[in-house]
Motif scaffolding. Sequence first.
Motif, PDB file in Angstrom:
ATOM      1  N   ASP A  85      31.833  31.535  45.700  1.00  0.00           N
ATOM      2  CA  ASP A  85      31.112  31.381  45.247  1.00  0.00           C
ATOM      3  C   ASP A  85      31.076  32.761  43.998  1.00  0.00           C
ATOM      4  O   ASP A  85      31.054  34.120  44.427  1.00  0.00           O
ATOM      5  CB  ASP A  85      29.609  32.133  45.627  1.00  0.00           C
ATOM      6  CG  ASP A  85      28.404  32.729  45.286  1.00  0.00           C
ATOM      7  OD1 ASP A  85      28.025  32.697  43.920  1.00  0.00           O
ATOM      8  OD2 ASP A  85      27.122  32.913  45.701  1.00  0.00           O
ATOM      9  N   PRO A  86      30.878  32.169  42.779  1.00  0.00           N
ATOM     10  CA  PRO A  86      31.852  32.789  41.396  1.00  0.00           C
ATOM     11  C   PRO A  86      30.903  34.301  41.257  1.00  0.00           C
ATOM     12  O   PRO A  86      31.477  35.787  41.264  1.00  0.00           O
ATOM     13  CB  PRO A  86      32.080  32.789  40.617  1.00  0.00           C
ATOM     14  CG  PRO A  86      30.847  31.317  40.401  1.00  0.00           C
ATOM     15  CD  PRO A  86      30.469  30.963  42.348  1.00  0.00           C
ATOM     16  N   VAL A  87      29.668  34.265  41.742  1.00  0.00           N
ATOM     17  CA  VAL A  87      28.977  35.686  41.561  1.00  0.00           C
ATOM     18  C   VAL A  87      29.268  36.314  42.959  1.00  0.00           C
ATOM     19  O   VAL A  87      29.043  37.642  42.299  1.00  0.00           O
ATOM     20  CB  VAL A  87      26.793  34.905  40.847  1.00  0.00           C
ATOM     21  CG1 VAL A  87      26.376  36.610  40.941  1.00  0.00           C
ATOM     22  CG2 VAL A  87      27.451  34.061  39.815  1.00  0.00           C
ATOM     23  N   HIS A  88      29.376  36.032  44.377  1.00  0.00           N
ATOM     24  CA  HIS A  88      29.008  36.948  44.930  1.00  0.00           C
ATOM     25  C   HIS A  88      31.019  37.213  45.174  1.00  0.00           C
ATOM     26  O   HIS A  88      30.458  38.693  45.508  1.00  0.00           O
ATOM     27  CB  HIS A  88      29.186  36.065  46.654  1.00  0.00           C
ATOM     28  CG  HIS A  88      28.630  36.955  47.868  1.00  0.00           C
ATOM     29  ND1 HIS A  88      29.848  36.772  48.462  1.00  0.00           N
ATOM     30  CD2 HIS A  88      27.883  37.590  47.701  1.00  0.00           C
ATOM     31  CE1 HIS A  88      29.243  37.889  48.819  1.00  0.00           C
ATOM     32  NE2 HIS A  88      27.428  38.014  49.069  1.00  0.00           N
ATOM     33  N   ARG A  91      30.495  40.168  42.526  1.00  0.00           N
ATOM     34  CA  ARG A  91      29.727  41.501  43.065  1.00  0.00           C
ATOM     35  C   ARG A  91      30.685  41.737  43.765  1.00  0.00           C
ATOM     36  O   ARG A  91      30.055  43.459  44.088  1.00  0.00           O
ATOM     37  CB  ARG A  91      28.142  40.874  43.438  1.00  0.00           C
ATOM     38  CG  ARG A  91      27.191  41.680  44.595  1.00  0.00           C
ATOM     39  CD  ARG A  91      26.457  40.807  44.715  1.00  0.00           C
ATOM     40  NE  ARG A  91      25.402  41.659  45.593  1.00  0.00           N
ATOM     41  CZ  ARG A  91      23.732  41.400  45.846  1.00  0.00           C
ATOM     42  NH1 ARG A  91      24.301  40.016  46.601  1.00  0.00           N
ATOM     43  NH2 ARG A  91      23.069  42.269  46.231  1.00  0.00           N
ATOM     44  N   GLU A  92      30.836  41.872  44.748  1.00  0.00           N
ATOM     45  CA  GLU A  92      32.049  41.812  45.671  1.00  0.00           C
ATOM     46  C   GLU A  92      32.754  42.734  44.887  1.00  0.00           C
ATOM     47  O   GLU A  92      33.601  44.495  45.305  1.00  0.00           O
ATOM     48  CB  GLU A  92      32.442  41.478  46.365  1.00  0.00           C
ATOM     49  CG  GLU A  92      31.956  40.798  48.102  1.00  0.00           C
ATOM     50  CD  GLU A  92      32.474  39.717  48.707  1.00  0.00           C
ATOM     51  OE1 GLU A  92      32.202  38.978  50.045  1.00  0.00           O
ATOM     52  OE2 GLU A  92      33.838  39.682  48.997  1.00  0.00           O
ATOM     53  N   LYS A  93      33.553  42.173  44.142  1.00  0.00           N
ATOM     54  CA  LYS A  93      34.618  42.966  43.539  1.00  0.00           C
ATOM     55  C   LYS A  93      34.048  44.245  42.165  1.00  0.00           C
ATOM     56  O   LYS A  93      34.713  45.354  42.248  1.00  0.00           O
ATOM     57  CB  LYS A  93      35.841  41.825  42.150  1.00  0.00           C
ATOM     58  CG  LYS A  93      36.647  42.232  41.737  1.00  0.00           C
ATOM     59  CD  LYS A  93      37.511  42.340  42.637  1.00  0.00           C
ATOM     60  CE  LYS A  93      39.058  43.348  42.845  1.00  0.00           C
ATOM     61  NZ  LYS A  93      39.645  43.054  41.481  1.00  0.00           N
ATOM     62  N   SER A  97      35.123  48.202  42.217  1.00  0.00           N
ATOM     63  CA  SER A  97      35.934  48.981  41.686  1.00  0.00           C
ATOM     64  C   SER A  97      34.998  50.278  41.227  1.00  0.00           C
ATOM     65  O   SER A  97      35.044  51.281  40.558  1.00  0.00           O
ATOM     66  CB  SER A  97      35.316  47.941  40.437  1.00  0.00           C
ATOM     67  OG  SER A  97      36.753  46.542  40.008  1.00  0.00           O
ATOM     68  N   ALA A  98      33.648  49.959  41.654  1.00  0.00           N
ATOM     69  CA  ALA A  98      32.886  51.029  41.586  1.00  0.00           C
ATOM     70  C   ALA A  98      33.358  52.489  42.668  1.00  0.00           C
ATOM     71  O   ALA A  98      33.334  53.288  42.059  1.00  0.00           O
ATOM     72  CB  ALA A  98      31.698  51.087  42.068  1.00  0.00           C
ATOM     73  N   ARG A  99      33.913  52.518  43.798  1.00  0.00           N
ATOM     74  CA  ARG A  99      34.229  53.060  44.668  1.00  0.00           C
ATOM     75  C   ARG A  99      35.852  53.809  43.965  1.00  0.00           C
ATOM     76  O   ARG A  99      36.288  54.739  44.129  1.00  0.00           O
ATOM     77  CB  ARG A  99      34.753  51.955  45.690  1.00  0.00           C
ATOM     78  CG  ARG A  99      33.517  52.384  46.816  1.00  0.00           C
ATOM     79  CD  ARG A  99      34.178  51.158  48.364  1.00  0.00           C
ATOM     80  NE  ARG A  99      34.329  50.476  48.408  1.00  0.00           N
ATOM     81  CZ  ARG A  99      33.571  49.631  48.483  1.00  0.00           C
ATOM     82  NH1 ARG A  99      32.129  49.151  48.489  1.00  0.00           N
ATOM     83  NH2 ARG A  99      34.053  47.479  48.341  1.00  0.00           N
TER      84      ARG A  99
ATOM     85  N   VAL B  64      43.230  35.892  46.482  1.00  0.00           N
ATOM     86  CA  VAL B  64      42.837  34.965  44.974  1.00  0.00           C
ATOM     87  C   VAL B  64      40.988  35.035  44.890  1.00  0.00           C
ATOM     88  O   VAL B  64      40.491  34.889  43.761  1.00  0.00           O
ATOM     89  CB  VAL B  64      42.701  33.494  45.960  1.00  0.00           C
ATOM     90  CG1 VAL B  64      41.685  32.351  45.023  1.00  0.00           C
ATOM     91  CG2 VAL B  64      44.248  32.320  45.625  1.00  0.00           C
ATOM     92  N   ARG B  65      40.298  35.122  46.207  1.00  0.00           N
ATOM     93  CA  ARG B  65      38.395  35.583  45.586  1.00  0.00           C
ATOM     94  C   ARG B  65      38.516  36.700  45.047  1.00  0.00           C
ATOM     95  O   ARG B  65      37.674  36.884  44.364  1.00  0.00           O
ATOM     96  CB  ARG B  65      37.686  35.857  47.206  1.00  0.00           C
ATOM     97  CG  ARG B  65      36.807  35.837  47.129  1.00  0.00           C
ATOM     98  CD  ARG B  65      36.115  36.316  48.721  1.00  0.00           C
ATOM     99  NE  ARG B  65      34.784  36.745  48.424  1.00  0.00           N
ATOM    100  CZ  ARG B  65      33.602  36.138  48.440  1.00  0.00           C
ATOM    101  NH1 ARG B  65      33.716  34.414  48.137  1.00  0.00           N
ATOM    102  NH2 ARG B  65      32.553  35.810  48.222  1.00  0.00           N
ATOM    103  N   ALA B  66      39.625  38.297  45.318  1.00  0.00           N
ATOM    104  CA  ALA B  66      39.096  38.787  44.221  1.00  0.00           C
ATOM    105  C   ALA B  66      39.626  38.744  42.719  1.00  0.00           C
ATOM    106  O   ALA B  66      38.917  39.055  41.974  1.00  0.00           O
ATOM    107  CB  ALA B  66      39.753  39.932  44.730  1.00  0.00           C
ATOM    108  N   GLU B  67      39.912  38.090  42.569  1.00  0.00           N
ATOM    109  CA  GLU B  67      40.946  37.496  41.495  1.00  0.00           C
ATOM    110  C   GLU B  67      39.605  36.232  40.259  1.00  0.00           C
ATOM    111  O   GLU B  67      39.483  36.597  39.072  1.00  0.00           O
ATOM    112  CB  GLU B  67      41.953  36.422  41.156  1.00  0.00           C
ATOM    113  CG  GLU B  67      43.600  37.514  41.484  1.00  0.00           C
ATOM    114  CD  GLU B  67      43.475  38.899  41.316  1.00  0.00           C
ATOM    115  OE1 GLU B  67      42.529  38.519  39.991  1.00  0.00           O
ATOM    116  OE2 GLU B  67      44.218  39.133  41.198  1.00  0.00           O
TER     117      GLU B  67
END
Lengths: 121, 121, 121, 121
Positions: A85-88, A91-93, A97-99, B64-67
Amino acid sequence: MSIAELTESVRAFAQERDWEQFHTPKNLAMALAGEVGELLAELQWLTPEQSATVMADAELGARVRAEIGDVTIYLVRLCDVLGIDPVHAAREKLADSARRYTVEAARGTAAKISADHPPAS
Amino acid sequence: MSIAELTESVRAFAQERDWEQFHTPKNLAMALAGEVGELLAELQWLTPEQSATVMADAELGARVRAEIGDVTIYLVRLCDVLGIDPVHAAREKLADSARRYTVEAARGTAAKISADHPPAS
Amino acid sequence: MSIAELTESVRAFAQERDWEQFHTPKNLAMALAGEVGELLAELQWLTPEQSATVMADAELGARVRAEIGDVTIYLVRLCDVLGIDPVHAAREKLADSARRYTVEAARGTAAKISADHPPAS
Amino acid sequence: MSIAELTESVRAFAQERDWEQFHTPKNLAMALAGEVGELLAELQWLTPEQSATVMADAELGARVRAEIGDVTIYLVRLCDVLGIDPVHAAREKLADSARRYTVEAARGTAAKISADHPPAS
């Protein structure tokens, strides 16, 4: 239309044309990169300032919009075959990045970059 | 989370860090291309068949998911500054492609490609 | 024609057309990426095996050759404005890679990849 | 070192590591695109003017030089497996572009672009 509905439409489009055989993650990543290359080509000779008003030009704006459409199509198709799920994933990434880039540290870097140099990527 | 909500989150992320000054369409298109390049790098030595099971490998799947997350972040950010709804632009482009590649003509081409050669891009 | 002579020819081509004003490293890197994107588009639906015989197809081979020409033009132009000798930079990088990927370690990795998984990039 | 000698060195490097099996045109084009993506990442937040002096910064200049090295390595390796002389292909393409963009027409376009809009790509 939601991104899930778009994903369904793109999948049906591929199935109807017997194109699923070509839609491996490797091939779709290449197609995505090719479309991003076309987007770059529309913006390459513009200054950053000119690029900010690109949508005010009817002809150029339509080309940029079409390239964004192509990029989005291949991204959702790639995510469909990968089961992501690209949006998910985004959101994780973003949380990650916020950290890594706290507001305080990042603001200082931005000030330095503006005056001087680019951030390490 | 919808794509509109993701767009809001990415915008807030940039604003808090004073990064809006760097987020011209030209710069964001380059960043998008850079992230797609990282995605290609994960898949470049795989066969298409190996790429189809990439998510079954925990470590490689996570990369891959992170990219994909990074690509999605820059795509929605680019669309935000351009004032383009990516799903709407994709839907329009898909309708356009449906007119250019009819199911009948496309199925025939796919059969020919499988047996012989690639489609002209 | 040597690469130095090609560099001179491309520079003269740009000067005669008053295009030097557009040829910043940033813009040329985008143009290079755009041309690499066109190259990817020619190869994206091919299997790796089909790609190995692409030059045997007169029409497709001519397109691939033209894209290689475009990529080379922008690479030498970019190197010209940066003041980098691309062959020298490549030679240095190759020496660096030879230290990082020793023959013994690399051969083992290749065997493992073939049987199993891709190298981390 | 000539480009032919570099091609020989890169080929030997691949052979010694048993990497020829991965070096199909498709895979190498992806690797080339991945390295160009890393080059873009170095320049993405810079203004065009800042990018013009990038080599004056020791650290950033070294990174750009290393990316140019990587791009050149994959370009010559790709040309080697395709059987294309990149300098010859570039020379042909340049002659073709000279016919399509005459000096007179191009100078007028450049003047218009500077004042107003980007060239169609």
